[in-house]
Design a protein around this motif. Structure first.
Motif, short mmCIF file in Angstrom:
data_model
loop_
_atom_site.label_atom_id
_atom_site.label_comp_id
_atom_site.label_asym_id
_atom_site.label_seq_id
_atom_site.Cartn_x
_atom_site.Cartn_y
_atom_site.Cartn_z
N ASP A 116 -6.34 -19.20 -12.50
CA ASP A 116 -7.51 -18.70 -13.22
C ASP A 116 -8.64 -19.72 -13.26
OD1 ASP A 116 -6.52 -20.58 -14.98
OD2 ASP A 116 -6.02 -19.16 -16.57
N THR A 117 -8.39 -20.90 -12.69
CA THR A 117 -9.38 -22.00 -12.69
C THR A 117 -9.31 -22.70 -11.34
OG1 THR A 117 -8.98 -22.33 -15.05
CG2 THR A 117 -10.09 -24.12 -13.87
N PRO A 118 -10.44 -23.02 -10.71
CA PRO A 118 -10.37 -23.80 -9.47
C PRO A 118 -9.54 -25.07 -9.65
CG PRO A 118 -12.59 -22.97 -9.78
CD PRO A 118 -11.83 -22.65 -11.05
N LEU A 119 -8.67 -25.33 -8.69
CA LEU A 119 -7.71 -26.42 -8.81
C LEU A 119 -8.40 -27.77 -8.93
CD1 LEU A 119 -5.18 -25.20 -6.11
CD2 LEU A 119 -5.41 -24.50 -8.50
N LYS A 120 -9.49 -27.94 -8.22
CA LYS A 120 -10.19 -29.22 -8.26
C LYS A 120 -10.77 -29.47 -9.65
CE LYS A 120 -11.66 -33.08 -6.79
NZ LYS A 120 -10.67 -34.17 -6.64
N LEU A 121 -11.29 -28.43 -10.30
CA LEU A 121 -11.81 -28.61 -11.66
C LEU A 121 -10.69 -28.91 -12.64
CD1 LEU A 121 -14.54 -25.82 -12.00
CD2 LEU A 121 -14.80 -28.21 -11.30
N ALA A 122 -9.56 -28.20 -12.49
CA ALA A 122 -8.41 -28.47 -13.37
C ALA A 122 -7.93 -29.91 -13.20
CB ALA A 122 -7.29 -27.50 -13.07
N ASP A 123 -7.95 -30.38 -11.97
CA ASP A 123 -7.54 -31.77 -11.69
C ASP A 123 -8.54 -32.75 -12.28
OD1 ASP A 123 -5.68 -33.50 -10.62
OD2 ASP A 123 -6.61 -33.57 -8.65
N TYR A 124 -9.82 -32.47 -12.11
CA TYR A 124 -10.88 -33.38 -12.58
C TYR A 124 -10.86 -33.50 -14.10
CZ TYR A 124 -15.51 -35.52 -12.92
OH TYR A 124 -16.55 -36.38 -13.18
N PHE A 125 -10.72 -32.37 -14.77
CA PHE A 125 -10.75 -32.37 -16.24
C PHE A 125 -9.37 -32.52 -16.87
CE2 PHE A 125 -14.73 -29.90 -15.33
CZ PHE A 125 -15.62 -30.80 -15.90
N LYS A 126 -8.34 -32.71 -16.00
CA LYS A 126 -6.96 -32.90 -16.48
C LYS A 126 -6.50 -31.75 -17.37
CE LYS A 126 -7.01 -37.94 -16.08
NZ LYS A 126 -8.23 -37.97 -15.25
N ILE A 127 -6.73 -30.53 -16.87
CA ILE A 127 -6.32 -29.32 -17.59
C ILE A 127 -4.91 -28.95 -17.13
CG2 ILE A 127 -6.85 -26.90 -18.03
CD1 ILE A 127 -9.78 -27.57 -17.29
N GLY A 128 -3.97 -28.96 -18.01
CA GLY A 128 -2.59 -28.68 -17.67
C GLY A 128 -2.31 -27.20 -17.50
N GLY A 129 -1.23 -26.91 -16.80
CA GLY A 129 -0.77 -25.54 -16.66
C GLY A 129 -1.45 -24.71 -15.61
N VAL A 130 -2.39 -25.30 -14.87
CA VAL A 130 -3.10 -24.54 -13.83
C VAL A 130 -2.33 -24.60 -12.51
CG1 VAL A 130 -5.24 -24.34 -12.50
CG2 VAL A 130 -5.33 -24.89 -14.93
N PHE A 131 -1.82 -25.76 -12.15
CA PHE A 131 -1.04 -25.92 -10.93
C PHE A 131 -0.07 -27.07 -11.12
CE2 PHE A 131 -4.49 -28.93 -10.29
CZ PHE A 131 -3.88 -30.01 -9.69
N LYS A 132 0.87 -27.14 -10.23
CA LYS A 132 1.86 -28.22 -10.25
C LYS A 132 1.94 -28.84 -8.86
CE LYS A 132 6.76 -29.20 -11.07
NZ LYS A 132 8.09 -28.59 -11.41
#
Length: 548
Positions: free
Chosen positions: A381-397
């Protein structure tokens, strides 16, 4: 429309956007409006995706290291993104324009891409990356010229022409195609083949002068089919493949697989009359072809179509494999820099990791899916690069796809493979299916060191070309065959590795390679751009502040 500017109002307005690029390198500014429009590439009216009213879209002309500032207005009724096939986007996967890295541009909004064609030359293309937009247009050519005083291994041609070739649907628009896939069905075969947006219902022509040599840049922007390109009665000298100057071998025709690009030189040394430029499907049960007319300026013939010769070799597979192996790097020629392309001895570098990637097709919950190593990719539900950049958990593993094929059934997951910055990978694409596959890796070029029929084994390494293999970003894998590549992971970011067979990509035959550096230095990766769109779980994240 593009324009060359060294300063001015626009440059001031976009300073926050382009603060990461090198100020000493030139800027090129583009303002594009994406709309639906009526097109009739095969004589049947249908709705296409236009850029500034054009189908195909405007061509991007640039020079090595140029900064491209591309403002895209989305006037469609659905989100939209553009991606840059073969442009490496050094340290800047945020601008890659695929859903794993970039938030889609909402309807009625705009987004300004800021990319640098750093240390690249050659022939590439851009395309719309979401859903099945690619089946409606929105694609165009990219040419990156060498800088002044960087030697080019052939004289300047009398003309330089782009041929965007690809298969095409007329009986289904892109939304209908997407709906078929969403319901779990396979797509029907494409209806025809186009050259620069025109099919068999049109007579397109190119006027040339006898005795002159011309450069033809050819990109397969289609959805599925491998295509064969030939200029009837003429030899083609291959000079460049996706940014690599090649050994200048002569060919009567070239197989160009979906997602691939190349350049040839054609000398007009035949009697003055009309000849056909023919594009035909390969490895397909139903043959489709389209032609354009090559018209000698001193010919007494008009611009009517020339006779079409679409002869195919008796054994398409053996012929194509032999041709693919013959395409090699020109080691003494300069690339984007003055030093020879052969200066980097890839064959002497120790392999740090081997990936064996195998495709599969299966029904999951009675719906068609495709996978790599048993994992069928699903968007988060969130671009993986943004989740990685902002350290948002639960988006990918990281590690959600294995290095080698796994036993058991197919699983659905947001597949991300971790890799260390500066690792040197061997990637083996194993194809046990009876179709030609085509794979692309964003952010990189790789050396195609080997390919053969059958199953890859460690003994297959004895066949590798460790001296002058061609370096490119898209490679074919023949039916029931394998292809091996080497890649040096020198570009930090989140990079899409995907099938270029677009329905397969949409239904899961892709994953993301997270190239990671623990240093967190601007020498390795830029910060998120100030103007980055935020969406999904990153919608309320704190934007970075970059001081120009």
């Amino acid at each position: 429309m593009g324009c060359w500017l060294s300063g001015g109002v626009w440059a001031i307005m976009t300073m926050a956007i382009i603060s990461f690029v090198h100020a000493e390198d030139p800027y090129r500014f583009f303002d594009w409006r994406v709309t639906y429009g009526n097109i009739s590439p095969l004589g049947i009216p249908q709705r296409g995706i236009l850029i500034n009213g054009q189908f195909p879209g405007p061509e991007i002309y640039s020079v090595t290291n140029d900064n491209l500032i591309i403002n895209v207005h989305n006037d469609l009724d659905e989100p939209f993104l553009l991606s840059w096939n073969g442009v490496q986007l050094r340290k800047n996967s945020y601008q890659d324009g695929v859903y794993g890295t970039t938030c889609p541009i909402p309807p009625g909004k705009n987004y300004t891409y800021a990319i640098q064609v750093k240390d690249q030359i050659g022939s590439f293309f851009y395309f719309p990356s979401l859903a099945l937009h690619k089946a409606a247009g929105g694609f165009g050519g990219i040419r990156i010229l060498s800088r002044p005083r960087i030697p080019v291994p052939f004289p300047e041609p009398a003309g330089d022409f782009t041929f965007l070739i690809g298969d095409w649907y007329t009986r289904h628009d892109h939304k209908a195609l997407k709906a078929l896939l969403d319901r779990g069905h396979r797509l029907p075969l494409p209806d025809e083949v186009l050259i620069n947006g025109q099919g068999v219902s049109f007579i397109s022509s190119l006027t040339v002068h006898r005795g002159k040599t011309y450069r033809f840049r050819i990109s397969n922007v289609g959805l599925q089919h491998s295509l064969n390109f030939k200029v009837v009665g003429h030899q083609m000298k291959l000079v460049e493949v996706e940014g690599t100057h090649t050994i200048q071998s002569m060919y009567t025709s070239l197989d160009i697989h979906v997602g691939q690009s190349c350049s040839v030189l054609v000398t007009m040394d035949q009697p003055a009359k009309n000849y056909s430029i023919v594009v035909a499907t390969r490895f397909a049960a139903t043959k489709h072809l389209v032609s354009a007319t090559l018209h000698y300026s001193n010919s007494r013939e008009g611009l009517s179509s020339a006779p079409i010769s679409a002869g195919q070799p008796a054994d398409e597979l053996d012929w194509s494999i032999k041709q693919a192996r013959s395409i090699r790097t020109n080691l003494t020629a300069s690339g984007p820099r003055p030093n020879p392309q052969g200066s980097y001895h890839y064959g002497q570098i120790k392999i740090s990791r081997t990936l064996i990637l195998e495709s599969s097709a299966s029904l999951v919950k009675r719906k068609q899916r495709y996978a790599i190593n048993g994992v069928s990719f699903v968007n988060a539900d969130t671009p993986l690069k943004l989740a990685d950049y902002f350290k948002i958990g639960g988006v990918f593993k990281v590690g959600s796809i294995p290095d080698k094929p796994k036993r058991g059934g197919m699983t659905l997951d947001t597949a991300v493979m971790g890799a260390e910055h500066r690792a040197f990978l061997e990637i083996v694409f194993q194809n046990r299916e009876k179709i030609v596959q085509s794979y692309h890796l964003d952010g990189y070029s790789f050396w195609v060191v080997g390919m053969d029929r059958g199953t890859w084994s460690h003994a297959s390494r004895r066949e590798y070309n460790l001296r002058d293999a061609v370096s490119r970003s898209t490679t074919q894998v023949y039916p029931e065959s394998w292809t091996a590549v080497y890649v040096a992971l020198d570009n930090v970011g989140m990079w899409n590795l995907r099938s270029e067979f677009w329905a397969r990509q949409y239904l899961g035959q892709q994953f993301y390679l997270r190239v990671y550096s623990p240093v967190h230095s601007l020498r390795d990766e830029y910060l998120l751009p100030n103007n980055a769109l935020l969406c999904g779980r990153a919608s309320n994240s704190h934007r970075p502040t970059i001081t120009p």
